[in-house]
Design an enzyme around this catalytic site. Sequence first.
Site, PDB file in Angstrom:
ATOM      1  N   ASP A  16       3.206   2.193   2.721  1.00  0.00           N
ATOM      2  CA  ASP A  16       4.150   1.717   3.575  1.00  0.00           C
ATOM      3  C   ASP A  16       5.123   2.386   3.259  1.00  0.00           C
ATOM      4  OD1 ASP A  16       4.918   0.171   5.953  1.00  0.00           O
ATOM      5  OD2 ASP A  16       3.104  -1.249   5.389  1.00  0.00           O
ATOM      6  N   GLU A  17       6.865   1.627   3.437  1.00  0.00           N
ATOM      7  CA  GLU A  17       7.798   1.961   3.373  1.00  0.00           C
ATOM      8  C   GLU A  17       7.992   1.767   1.756  1.00  0.00           C
ATOM      9  OE1 GLU A  17       7.199  -0.062   5.161  1.00  0.00           O
ATOM     10  OE2 GLU A  17       8.508  -1.661   5.172  1.00  0.00           O
ATOM     11  N   LYS A  70      -2.062   5.206   5.101  1.00  0.00           N
ATOM     12  CA  LYS A  70      -1.226   5.570   5.420  1.00  0.00           C
ATOM     13  C   LYS A  70      -0.374   4.560   3.581  1.00  0.00           C
ATOM     14  CE  LYS A  70       3.741   5.061   7.292  1.00  0.00           C
ATOM     15  NZ  LYS A  70       3.841   4.011   6.767  1.00  0.00           N
ATOM     16  N   HIS A 124       9.010   7.857   8.269  1.00  0.00           N
ATOM     17  CA  HIS A 124       9.083   6.068   8.656  1.00  0.00           C
ATOM     18  C   HIS A 124      10.259   6.140   8.540  1.00  0.00           C
ATOM     19  CE1 HIS A 124       6.958   2.517   7.660  1.00  0.00           C
ATOM     20  NE2 HIS A 124       8.334   2.066   7.640  1.00  0.00           N
ATOM     21  N   LYS A 140      -2.770  -1.712   3.844  1.00  0.00           N
ATOM     22  CA  LYS A 140      -2.339  -3.597   3.195  1.00  0.00           C
ATOM     23  C   LYS A 140      -3.447  -4.377   2.201  1.00  0.00           C
ATOM     24  CE  LYS A 140      -0.002  -3.022   7.425  1.00  0.00           C
ATOM     25  NZ  LYS A 140       1.393  -3.426   7.589  1.00  0.00           N
ATOM     26  N   LYS A 156       3.940  -5.636  17.912  1.00  0.00           N
ATOM     27  CA  LYS A 156       4.928  -6.461  17.044  1.00  0.00           C
ATOM     28  C   LYS A 156       6.340  -6.342  17.336  1.00  0.00           C
ATOM     29  CE  LYS A 156       4.377  -5.431  12.954  1.00  0.00           C
ATOM     30  NZ  LYS A 156       4.026  -5.696  10.913  1.00  0.00           N
TER      31      LYS A 156
END
Lengths: 482, 142
Positions: A202-203, A200, A292, A174, A332
Amino acid sequence: MGKPKNKDRYKKGGVMAYKDMGYWQPDYEPKPTDLIAMFRITPQDGVDSIEAAAAVAGESSTATWTICWTDRLTANDKYQAKAYRVDPVPNSPGEFFSYIAYDIDLFEPGSIANLTASIIGNVFGFKPLKALRLEDMYFPVAYVKTFAGPPTGIVVERERLDKFGRPLLGATVKPKLGLSGRSYGRVVYEGLKGGLDFTKDDENINSQPFMHWRERFLYVMEAVNRAQAMSGEIKGHYLNVTAATMEDMYERAEFAKSLGSTIVMIDLVIGYTAIQSMSKWCRDNDMILHLHRAGHSTYTRLRSHGVSFRVICKWMRLAGVDHIHAGTVVGKLEGDPRTTAGYYDILREDFVPMKLENGVFFDQHWASLNKVMPVASGGIHAGQMHQLITLLGEDVVLQFGGGTIGHPSGIEAGATANRVALEAMIFARNEGRDLMAEGPEILKNAAKFCTPLKTALELWKDVTFNYTSTDAPDFVPSSTPS
Amino acid sequence: MKITQGTFSFLPDLTDEQITKQIQYCIDNDWAVGIEFTNDPHPRNTYWEMWDLPMFDIRDAAGILYELNACRKVYGDNHYIRLSAFDNTHGWESIKLSFIVNRPKVEDPGFRLVRQEVDGRSIRYTTQAYSTDKPSSERYRD
């Protein structure tokens, strides 16, 4: 047999009820080699549920809206899909579960694209239906064996990584967007050095103006190798090779391999054929393949229309991915506990028995096809470790993105907090302690020798995501009298 | 540096009582516990030396701890020792749990990361344990 007796139907042409054309056969017993699809059908007002089921069977196999004499040039009975059972959905007026059997010869061996072109190709826009959902599918072993399946599988992945007996630990870098390659690698290094097994992409990290993909790959692999040398453990980073064309994806995967990466990543949105191509490439190159599930909620989330995620899990195990995001229950993102347990069983077990209360409608034999490691990611933190291990077991990747990188003492501290919580909880479980009852106490004790964990537990103690699930099973387990 | 291979390396060093409970868990699951030792801690050194065969038939945690202590007596001062539990059921047929139970008495000197600059900006990485710079008989000694 409910076969049409009226040969004249071919002479007249015109429109005929699907149920009268052989697509409704209430006495049909599926052959051991048949594939079975279970749809939730919501017919338009005034449309009979059996005719609706027969129409779905027809439109997903041989039929069109009118009668064709050319059917008579084929062994039509064999190629017709047969709806053989229609049940009202419990507590959902106007909805029906319909079971449809398909002959194995309707499908090309080893092709998800071909399978899906039949099963979900045409019928979802069919006017006589208000809504349609593919709830589950059964695949006979004869069909399963036409697929190579996951290139690595859970057991071999663990052997390659030399990591046993506990969930793997990961984090998504992030912020998702905007970091330069150099800054991005810093996050990877700190996280892996602190105790993560994987980080990882992200997509939506591909190759954007702020970070060309080669920059990312080069800096990330520097970070992975440094962290490996600093810990003596195997580390990895899911390098996302998703791109516009297969040629681009192969180029990126080859580069990842040349730099010594153990794992590459793709997004579900690349499509089934591209997924199978990458699976083949990974098998040929000793690479773990992370998937993903980007985009899946557009068709998996609503209960009345689309494709259930349990079906996607089955397709992806056949197509051959080693990791797939499958829900956290406590995080979430959408995830009813029983429905999620159904996904995890489908991915990890060799035989999955029918379990209606988990939304699993068929016994499924996987015939030793490799197992897929589920990934739990999205809004989870160290304070939930006892719940995560109780609900998800140990063959899972737990990914704490915000829960690692958002740690006030830094990324390394966040990673260490999660790793200590994880090991302490597995240790306690093995000692026979009751995690759900004693979990918070176990974490508190571990925090005595790990300050970063103490900080994490205090910071995130009130974070929960309690919303009603949109995709809970239709069958509730009947309580056993005590 | 502390090498963090194995299932419990982020916890404080385990006591014999704690080790016994983990062994019991393995026995209860019908796994065979093996004792392995090495003085080459490279993360891809798969085959540590076996202290006899995996104990398929010992169903008593104290018996396995006894073997561990015998191994420690011989190799404990300058080797890593781990316990690995093997599950031979179909569909797994591999290790289920593996954790370090003994570390050399001297601090591990860690690893050297060798970078070989190749084409363009590409780098070939090699990890080398400093301890293996020395012959086996001289490792992890003051």
